[in-house]
Design a protein around this motif. Structure first.
Motif, PDB file in Angstrom:
ATOM      1  N   VAL A 151      10.938  30.723  25.008  1.00  0.00           N
ATOM      2  CA  VAL A 151       9.911  31.627  25.539  1.00  0.00           C
ATOM      3  C   VAL A 151      10.554  32.646  26.479  1.00  0.00           C
ATOM      4  CG1 VAL A 151       7.769  31.782  26.879  1.00  0.00           C
ATOM      5  CG2 VAL A 151       8.118  29.867  25.290  1.00  0.00           C
ATOM      6  N   VAL A 152      11.450  32.174  27.325  1.00  0.00           N
ATOM      7  CA  VAL A 152      12.165  33.060  28.250  1.00  0.00           C
ATOM      8  C   VAL A 152      12.909  34.147  27.483  1.00  0.00           C
ATOM      9  CG1 VAL A 152      14.113  33.174  29.848  1.00  0.00           C
ATOM     10  CG2 VAL A 152      12.365  31.413  30.144  1.00  0.00           C
ATOM     11  N   ASN A 153      13.588  33.745  26.418  1.00  0.00           N
ATOM     12  CA  ASN A 153      14.308  34.715  25.580  1.00  0.00           C
ATOM     13  C   ASN A 153      13.373  35.796  25.059  1.00  0.00           C
ATOM     14  OD1 ASN A 153      16.999  34.307  25.524  1.00  0.00           O
ATOM     15  ND2 ASN A 153      17.063  33.262  23.561  1.00  0.00           N
ATOM     16  N   GLY A 154      12.214  35.341  24.556  1.00  0.00           N
ATOM     17  CA  GLY A 154      11.222  36.282  24.039  1.00  0.00           C
ATOM     18  C   GLY A 154      10.694  37.215  25.103  1.00  0.00           C
ATOM     19  N   HIS A 191       2.748  36.754  28.812  1.00  0.00           N
ATOM     20  CA  HIS A 191       3.513  36.084  29.862  1.00  0.00           C
ATOM     21  C   HIS A 191       2.574  35.236  30.725  1.00  0.00           C
ATOM     22  CE1 HIS A 191       6.790  36.569  33.214  1.00  0.00           C
ATOM     23  NE2 HIS A 191       6.522  35.304  32.934  1.00  0.00           N
ATOM     24  N   CYS A 192       1.418  35.779  31.074  1.00  0.00           N
ATOM     25  CA  CYS A 192       0.426  35.029  31.863  1.00  0.00           C
ATOM     26  C   CYS A 192      -0.049  33.791  31.118  1.00  0.00           C
ATOM     27  CB  CYS A 192      -0.761  35.926  32.198  1.00  0.00           C
ATOM     28  SG  CYS A 192      -0.391  37.221  33.388  1.00  0.00           S
ATOM     29  N   HIS A 193      -0.250  33.924  29.798  1.00  0.00           N
ATOM     30  CA  HIS A 193      -0.672  32.769  28.990  1.00  0.00           C
ATOM     31  C   HIS A 193       0.416  31.698  28.987  1.00  0.00           C
ATOM     32  CE1 HIS A 193      -4.226  34.390  26.455  1.00  0.00           C
ATOM     33  NE2 HIS A 193      -4.134  35.075  27.584  1.00  0.00           N
ATOM     34  N   ALA A 194       1.665  32.129  28.880  1.00  0.00           N
ATOM     35  CA  ALA A 194       2.785  31.167  28.877  1.00  0.00           C
ATOM     36  C   ALA A 194       2.829  30.402  30.196  1.00  0.00           C
ATOM     37  CB  ALA A 194       4.107  31.903  28.644  1.00  0.00           C
ATOM     38  N   ILE A 195       2.577  31.099  31.303  1.00  0.00           N
ATOM     39  CA  ILE A 195       2.532  30.433  32.619  1.00  0.00           C
ATOM     40  C   ILE A 195       1.374  29.440  32.670  1.00  0.00           C
ATOM     41  CG2 ILE A 195       2.135  30.821  35.087  1.00  0.00           C
ATOM     42  CD1 ILE A 195       3.539  33.557  34.726  1.00  0.00           C
ATOM     43  N   LYS A 196       0.238  29.885  32.165  1.00  0.00           N
ATOM     44  CA  LYS A 196      -0.969  29.045  32.180  1.00  0.00           C
ATOM     45  C   LYS A 196      -0.746  27.723  31.446  1.00  0.00           C
ATOM     46  CE  LYS A 196      -5.810  29.056  30.664  1.00  0.00           C
ATOM     47  NZ  LYS A 196      -6.885  29.851  30.007  1.00  0.00           N
ATOM     48  N   PHE A 197      -0.002  27.780  30.337  1.00  0.00           N
ATOM     49  CA  PHE A 197       0.229  26.570  29.551  1.00  0.00           C
ATOM     50  C   PHE A 197       1.541  25.887  29.910  1.00  0.00           C
ATOM     51  CE2 PHE A 197      -2.858  28.861  26.930  1.00  0.00           C
ATOM     52  CZ  PHE A 197      -3.764  27.850  26.663  1.00  0.00           C
ATOM     53  N   GLY A 198       2.151  26.317  31.003  1.00  0.00           N
ATOM     54  CA  GLY A 198       3.348  25.654  31.512  1.00  0.00           C
ATOM     55  C   GLY A 198       4.581  25.807  30.649  1.00  0.00           C
ATOM     56  N   LEU A 199       4.663  26.924  29.908  1.00  0.00           N
ATOM     57  CA  LEU A 199       5.786  27.128  28.995  1.00  0.00           C
ATOM     58  C   LEU A 199       6.661  28.307  29.400  1.00  0.00           C
ATOM     59  CD1 LEU A 199       3.855  26.509  25.653  1.00  0.00           C
ATOM     60  CD2 LEU A 199       5.621  25.036  26.629  1.00  0.00           C
ATOM     61  N   ASP A 200       6.451  28.837  30.592  1.00  0.00           N
ATOM     62  CA  ASP A 200       7.178  30.036  31.019  1.00  0.00           C
ATOM     63  C   ASP A 200       8.655  29.761  31.309  1.00  0.00           C
ATOM     64  OD1 ASP A 200       5.836  28.581  33.146  1.00  0.00           O
ATOM     65  OD2 ASP A 200       6.784  30.009  34.519  1.00  0.00           O
ATOM     66  N   LEU A 201       9.046  28.482  31.442  1.00  0.00           N
ATOM     67  CA  LEU A 201      10.450  28.152  31.684  1.00  0.00           C
ATOM     68  C   LEU A 201      11.152  27.613  30.436  1.00  0.00           C
ATOM     69  CD1 LEU A 201      10.268  26.535  35.246  1.00  0.00           C
ATOM     70  CD2 LEU A 201      10.778  28.903  34.620  1.00  0.00           C
ATOM     71  N   ASP A 202      10.398  27.523  29.328  1.00  0.00           N
ATOM     72  CA  ASP A 202      11.020  27.124  28.066  1.00  0.00           C
ATOM     73  C   ASP A 202      11.991  28.225  27.654  1.00  0.00           C
ATOM     74  OD1 ASP A 202      10.714  25.357  25.399  1.00  0.00           O
ATOM     75  OD2 ASP A 202      10.845  27.478  24.861  1.00  0.00           O
ATOM     76  N   LEU A 203      13.232  27.859  27.311  1.00  0.00           N
ATOM     77  CA  LEU A 203      14.270  28.855  27.065  1.00  0.00           C
ATOM     78  C   LEU A 203      13.962  29.782  25.895  1.00  0.00           C
ATOM     79  CD1 LEU A 203      17.545  26.865  27.794  1.00  0.00           C
ATOM     80  CD2 LEU A 203      16.441  28.601  29.202  1.00  0.00           C
TER      81      LEU A 203
END
Length: 426
Positions: free
Chosen positions: A115-118, A101-113
């Protein structure tokens, strides 16, 4: 490809890798060999192999591959994280999920749907619903898949009222549910006793022409069966074109729980006639039905032939049913020996079942041994003192009653007040 040197063409190699890794006719080990022979795998290759490993019997390898990818400074994309998070879900490790989750935030993908689902699924299977709900609440826009994943997370973690409330909110937001959404809500209705909502969902399905497939049909059968509406459950069951073992289990267990024991056993016999292989849940339902119907010999036969006939090793739930069968049949010593001979560690529930059988058949000797076992497991199980004291009183062993009541005072026995919950449909 090797002879013509096309194996060094990343596009061509990636197609071959994808087939070997993901096709049912492929070979994951061979895909790994291809991957390891490529000097500079592209992101598609990394994602393909992570995806394959995440769905394999050893999903940890997908996480290790992601770690290797990052160490080589390969930047993950929006397709990487859903596959990595699927691996997190399959290993059910919340700490790894938080790191990803931290990596997803770092790469700006934490709001991709995707990614959110996962993320919601990974947190839900790890029973960290607080974090799953936070991810759900923080996204500005949601699609049907996101709503369904969160509702399913609540339903699978016994948060049935939350699942139903979120479903109602979803409808207010103008989102049309699909089969997966409805199956999750029906599951929540089954466990929470929300028959009225379950029937409304059935009407919605009929009005909108939603096909009653295996998953949705089973969810509907289970909802009716768990709520005790066995006639409607049987109608839904009979109307299904295709059924799986979960469908049969819903009927058998539902009938057994609501006192229709002989009907449950008849369903089991029909299952055998149709050559459907039962699983451990089926046999728990059948053994429970045998116990309530007084079919003790039939139940014992099922229990002792589980491994030979069905290839199922008895679990503690099966032993619990068997102890109940033996106890009701007055075979208390045999029940005690069965518990002591289990490979599983007996819990308070299974000993408690034997204690109540001892009370029913007025066997104080075994009851005294059982009480000792229960107190070893849980010294705060004060209710066993009451049971044993009543047994002493019925046998007119007044000295033992006095001694036990003295012991009850020493441990400061206090009866837990009872409480009731009434769900009124409005």
């Amino acid at each position: 490809m090797i002879i013509t040197a096309r194996i060094h063409d990343n596009y061509a190699a990636s197609r071959l890798l994808s087939f070997c890794a993901l096709s049912e006719y492929g070979n994951l080990s061979y895909a790994l060999r291809i991957f390891n022979s490529i000097n500079e795998p592209n992101s598609f290759m990394w994602n393909t192999l992570i995806r394959a490993q995440a769905s394999s019997s050893n999903p940890k390898q997908a996480l290790l591959l992601y770690v290797k990818m990052r160490r080589l400074c390969v930047i993950p994309g929006k397709h990487t994280f859903p596959f990595v998070l699927k691996a997190c879900s399959n290993v059910m490790c919340v700490y790894v999920s938080k790191q990803v989750h931290c990596h997803a935030i770092k790469f700006g993908l934490d709001l991709d749907l995707h990614v959110v689902n996962g993320l919601i699924r990974a947190y839900s299977v790890s029973r960290v619903l607080k974090d799953a709900r936070r991810v759900f609440d923080e996204i500005p826009e949601r699609n049907l898949s996101t709503w369904t994943t969160m509702i399913c997370g609540f339903a699978q973690n016994d948060r049935y009222s939350d699942a139903i409330q979120l479903f109602e909110r979803m409808l207010k937001d103008g989102m049309e549910p699909n089969g997966a959404t409805l199956a999750s809500v029906l599951s929540a209705c089954a466990q929470s006793g929300s028959l009225q909502l379950g029937e409304q969902i059935r009407v919605y399905m009929e009005e909108n022409g939603i096909e009653l497939g295996v998953i949705l049909g089973t969810a509907l059968v289970n909802m009716y069966a768990k709520n005790g509406v066995v006639v409607e459950a049987e109608k839904c069951f009979s109307g299904m074109r295709e059924r799986n073992i979960a469908t049969w289990n819903a009927m058998i267990c539902g009938l057994a729980v609501h006192g229709h024991a002989k009907e449950a056993i008849n369903f089991f016999k029909k299952l055998e006639q149709e050559k459907v292989m039962p699983n451990d849940i089926t046999l728990v339902g059948v053994l429970s039905a045998c116990c309530h119907a007084g079919l003790f010999d039939y139940g014992e036969g099922i229990f002792h032939s589980m491994k030979e006939l069905y290839g199922i090793e008895p679990k503690i739930e099966h032993y619990g049913c068997m102890v109940d069968i033996l106890g009701r049949n007055g075979k208390l010593l045999e029940a005690e020996q069965l518990i002591r001979g289990m490979i599983w560690k007996a819990d308070v529930v299974i000993w408690g079942s034997l204690l109540h059988a001892c009370q029913r058949h007025e066997n104080i000797d075994i009851a005294e041994r059982v009480v000792k076992e229960i107190l070893l497991l849980n010294p705060n199980s004060h209710g066993v003192y009451v049971v044993l004291s009543n047994m002493y009183a019925e046998a007119e062993r007044w000295e033992d009653v006095v001694k036990l009541r003295k012991r009850m005072k020493e441990v400061s026995l206090k009866k837990t007040p009872g409480w009731s919950l009434v769900n009124v449909a409005t």
